[in-house]
Design a protein around this motif. Structure first.
Motif, PDB file in Angstrom:
ATOM      1  N   SER A   2     -20.132  -0.002   1.191  1.00 37.75           N
ATOM      2  CA  SER A   2     -18.947   0.060   2.036  1.00 37.75           C
ATOM      3  C   SER A   2     -17.685   0.169   1.194  1.00 37.75           C
ATOM      4  CB  SER A   2     -18.840  -1.189   2.904  1.00 37.75           C
ATOM      5  OG  SER A   2     -19.848  -1.217   3.863  1.00 37.75           O
ATOM      6  N   GLU A   3     -16.711   0.858   1.743  1.00 41.55           N
ATOM      7  CA  GLU A   3     -15.386   0.945   1.141  1.00 41.55           C
ATOM      8  C   GLU A   3     -14.386   0.520   2.195  1.00 41.55           C
ATOM      9  OE1 GLU A   3     -15.333   5.115   0.072  1.00 41.55           O
ATOM     10  OE2 GLU A   3     -15.753   4.592  -2.004  1.00 41.55           O
ATOM     11  N   PHE A   4     -13.387  -0.250   1.796  1.00 41.34           N
ATOM     12  CA  PHE A   4     -12.372  -0.741   2.714  1.00 41.34           C
ATOM     13  C   PHE A   4     -11.017  -0.169   2.324  1.00 41.34           C
ATOM     14  CE2 PHE A   4     -15.822  -3.696   2.833  1.00 41.34           C
ATOM     15  CZ  PHE A   4     -15.889  -4.097   4.160  1.00 41.34           C
ATOM     16  N   TYR A   5     -10.345   0.448   3.299  1.00 37.78           N
ATOM     17  CA  TYR A   5      -9.023   1.023   3.093  1.00 37.78           C
ATOM     18  C   TYR A   5      -8.034   0.261   3.957  1.00 37.78           C
ATOM     19  CZ  TYR A   5     -11.534   4.861   0.917  1.00 37.78           C
ATOM     20  OH  TYR A   5     -12.336   5.602   0.095  1.00 37.78           O
ATOM     21  N   LEU A   6      -6.826   0.063   3.452  1.00 40.13           N
ATOM     22  CA  LEU A   6      -5.789  -0.622   4.203  1.00 40.13           C
ATOM     23  C   LEU A   6      -5.048   0.384   5.065  1.00 40.13           C
ATOM     24  CD1 LEU A   6      -4.374  -2.954   1.405  1.00 40.13           C
ATOM     25  CD2 LEU A   6      -5.810  -3.613   3.349  1.00 40.13           C
ATOM     26  N   ALA A   7      -4.851   0.020   6.345  1.00 38.71           N
ATOM     27  CA  ALA A   7      -4.197   0.920   7.291  1.00 38.71           C
ATOM     28  C   ALA A   7      -3.248   0.139   8.195  1.00 38.71           C
ATOM     29  CB  ALA A   7      -5.249   1.626   8.147  1.00 38.71           C
ATOM     30  N   THR A   8      -2.361   0.862   8.862  1.00 37.50           N
ATOM     31  CA  THR A   8      -1.451   0.243   9.822  1.00 37.50           C
ATOM     32  C   THR A   8      -2.222  -0.149  11.082  1.00 37.50           C
ATOM     33  OG1 THR A   8      -0.896   2.374  10.836  1.00 37.50           O
ATOM     34  CG2 THR A   8       0.492   1.645   9.002  1.00 37.50           C
ATOM     35  N   THR A   9      -1.588  -0.942  11.921  1.00 36.34           N
ATOM     36  CA  THR A   9      -2.242  -1.395  13.151  1.00 36.34           C
ATOM     37  C   THR A   9      -1.764  -0.624  14.383  1.00 36.34           C
ATOM     38  OG1 THR A   9      -0.585  -3.128  13.421  1.00 36.34           O
ATOM     39  CG2 THR A   9      -2.611  -3.725  12.268  1.00 36.34           C
ATOM     40  N   SER A  10      -1.003   0.429  14.200  1.00 37.73           N
ATOM     41  CA  SER A  10      -0.505   1.209  15.341  1.00 37.73           C
ATOM     42  C   SER A  10      -1.622   2.048  15.957  1.00 37.73           C
ATOM     43  CB  SER A  10       0.651   2.109  14.895  1.00 37.73           C
ATOM     44  OG  SER A  10       0.238   2.958  13.866  1.00 37.73           O
ATOM     45  N   ASP A  11      -1.369   2.604  17.134  1.00 38.45           N
ATOM     46  CA  ASP A  11      -2.375   3.422  17.824  1.00 38.45           C
ATOM     47  C   ASP A  11      -2.817   4.611  16.976  1.00 38.45           C
ATOM     48  OD1 ASP A  11      -2.421   1.752  20.021  1.00 38.45           O
ATOM     49  OD2 ASP A  11      -0.994   2.954  21.159  1.00 38.45           O
ATOM     50  N   VAL A  12      -1.880   5.216  16.274  1.00 34.47           N
ATOM     51  CA  VAL A  12      -2.205   6.288  15.329  1.00 34.47           C
ATOM     52  C   VAL A  12      -2.105   5.673  13.937  1.00 34.47           C
ATOM     53  CG1 VAL A  12      -1.542   8.550  14.433  1.00 34.47           C
ATOM     54  CG2 VAL A  12      -1.303   8.059  16.876  1.00 34.47           C
ATOM     55  N   MET A  13      -3.240   5.398  13.355  1.00 32.33           N
ATOM     56  CA  MET A  13      -3.261   4.713  12.064  1.00 32.33           C
ATOM     57  C   MET A  13      -2.755   5.600  10.946  1.00 32.33           C
ATOM     58  SD  MET A  13      -6.885   2.806  11.954  1.00 32.33           S
ATOM     59  CE  MET A  13      -7.057   1.181  12.607  1.00 32.33           C
ATOM     60  N   ARG A  14      -2.008   4.996  10.052  1.00 31.34           N
ATOM     61  CA  ARG A  14      -1.618   5.622   8.798  1.00 31.34           C
ATOM     62  C   ARG A  14      -2.161   4.722   7.694  1.00 31.34           C
ATOM     63  NH1 ARG A  14       4.521   6.881   8.892  1.00 31.34           N
ATOM     64  NH2 ARG A  14       3.944   8.225   7.185  1.00 31.34           N
ATOM     65  N   PHE A  15      -2.335   5.271   6.520  1.00 30.82           N
ATOM     66  CA  PHE A  15      -2.990   4.533   5.447  1.00 30.82           C
ATOM     67  C   PHE A  15      -2.015   4.199   4.326  1.00 30.82           C
ATOM     68  CE2 PHE A  15      -6.215   6.646   7.795  1.00 30.82           C
ATOM     69  CZ  PHE A  15      -7.233   5.719   7.865  1.00 30.82           C
ATOM     70  N   TYR A  16      -2.194   3.020   3.750  1.00 29.48           N
ATOM     71  CA  TYR A  16      -1.361   2.577   2.645  1.00 29.48           C
ATOM     72  C   TYR A  16      -1.886   3.190   1.348  1.00 29.48           C
ATOM     73  CZ  TYR A  16       0.632  -0.848   5.817  1.00 29.48           C
ATOM     74  OH  TYR A  16       1.268  -1.456   6.871  1.00 29.48           O
ATOM     75  N   CYS A  17      -0.994   3.895   0.662  1.00 31.14           N
ATOM     76  CA  CYS A  17      -1.314   4.540  -0.609  1.00 31.14           C
ATOM     77  C   CYS A  17      -0.581   3.768  -1.704  1.00 31.14           C
ATOM     78  CB  CYS A  17      -0.853   5.993  -0.571  1.00 31.14           C
ATOM     79  SG  CYS A  17      -1.255   6.913  -2.058  1.00 31.14           S
ATOM     80  N   PHE A  18      -1.332   3.297  -2.712  1.00 35.25           N
ATOM     81  CA  PHE A  18      -0.747   2.468  -3.760  1.00 35.25           C
ATOM     82  C   PHE A  18      -1.641   2.497  -4.991  1.00 35.25           C
ATOM     83  CE2 PHE A  18      -3.421   0.056  -0.924  1.00 35.25           C
ATOM     84  CZ  PHE A  18      -4.255  -0.649  -1.765  1.00 35.25           C
ATOM     85  N   ASP A  19      -1.055   2.102  -6.114  1.00 34.20           N
ATOM     86  CA  ASP A  19      -1.840   1.843  -7.318  1.00 34.20           C
ATOM     87  C   ASP A  19      -2.361   0.416  -7.186  1.00 34.20           C
ATOM     88  OD1 ASP A  19      -1.303   4.314  -8.491  1.00 34.20           O
ATOM     89  OD2 ASP A  19       0.563   3.579  -9.359  1.00 34.20           O
ATOM     90  N   GLU A  20      -3.481   0.118  -7.799  1.00 34.59           N
ATOM     91  CA  GLU A  20      -4.033  -1.228  -7.683  1.00 34.59           C
ATOM     92  C   GLU A  20      -2.984  -2.254  -8.096  1.00 34.59           C
ATOM     93  OE1 GLU A  20      -7.867  -3.887  -9.052  1.00 34.59           O
ATOM     94  OE2 GLU A  20      -7.820  -1.759  -9.485  1.00 34.59           O
ATOM     95  N   PRO A  21      -2.631  -3.177  -7.180  1.00 31.98           N
ATOM     96  CA  PRO A  21      -1.565  -4.134  -7.493  1.00 31.98           C
ATOM     97  C   PRO A  21      -2.014  -5.143  -8.549  1.00 31.98           C
ATOM     98  CG  PRO A  21      -2.455  -4.543  -5.296  1.00 31.98           C
ATOM     99  CD  PRO A  21      -3.126  -3.312  -5.822  1.00 31.98           C
ATOM    100  N   LYS A  22      -1.102  -5.466  -9.438  1.00 33.87           N
ATOM    101  CA  LYS A  22      -1.385  -6.462 -10.464  1.00 33.87           C
ATOM    102  C   LYS A  22      -1.321  -7.855  -9.841  1.00 33.87           C
ATOM    103  CE  LYS A  22       0.579  -3.829 -14.333  1.00 33.87           C
ATOM    104  NZ  LYS A  22       0.094  -2.593 -13.989  1.00 33.87           N
ATOM    105  N   THR A  23      -2.005  -8.784 -10.434  1.00 29.85           N
ATOM    106  CA  THR A  23      -2.076 -10.149  -9.905  1.00 29.85           C
ATOM    107  C   THR A  23      -0.715 -10.821  -9.852  1.00 29.85           C
ATOM    108  OG1 THR A  23      -4.287 -10.345 -10.825  1.00 29.85           O
ATOM    109  CG2 THR A  23      -3.209 -12.386 -10.206  1.00 29.85           C
TER     110      THR A  23
END
Length: 66
Positions: A2-23
């Motif tokens: 499985s792969e998990f992607y972060l997305a918005t919660t609106s009716d039309v989902m958009r996806f969060y694009c980012f570099d891996e965040p540092k701790t």
């Protein structure tokens, strides 16, 4: 696997694009209108996705499991 992607919660989902965040810092992100697996990074599990969302400062998000 499985792969998990972060997305918005609106009716039309958009996806969060980012570099891996540092701790130790808050990452920057942009929104993209489609799930492009070449452009987005995937978390291997929900806990990792949740940690990234926290480091990115996201308040409203969901995971998309692919």
């Amino acid at each position: 696997m499985s792969e998990f992607y972060l997305a918005t919660t609106s009716d039309v989902m958009r996806f969060y694009c980012f570099d891996e965040p540092k701790t130790d810092s808050v990452g920057k992100w942009t929104l993209v209108g489609r799930l492009d697996r070449a452009q987005l990074i995937a978390a291997g599990d929900e806990a990792t996705a949740r940690g990234w969302a926290k480091r990115l400062g996201l308040k409203g998000y969901t995971y998309v499991n692919v």
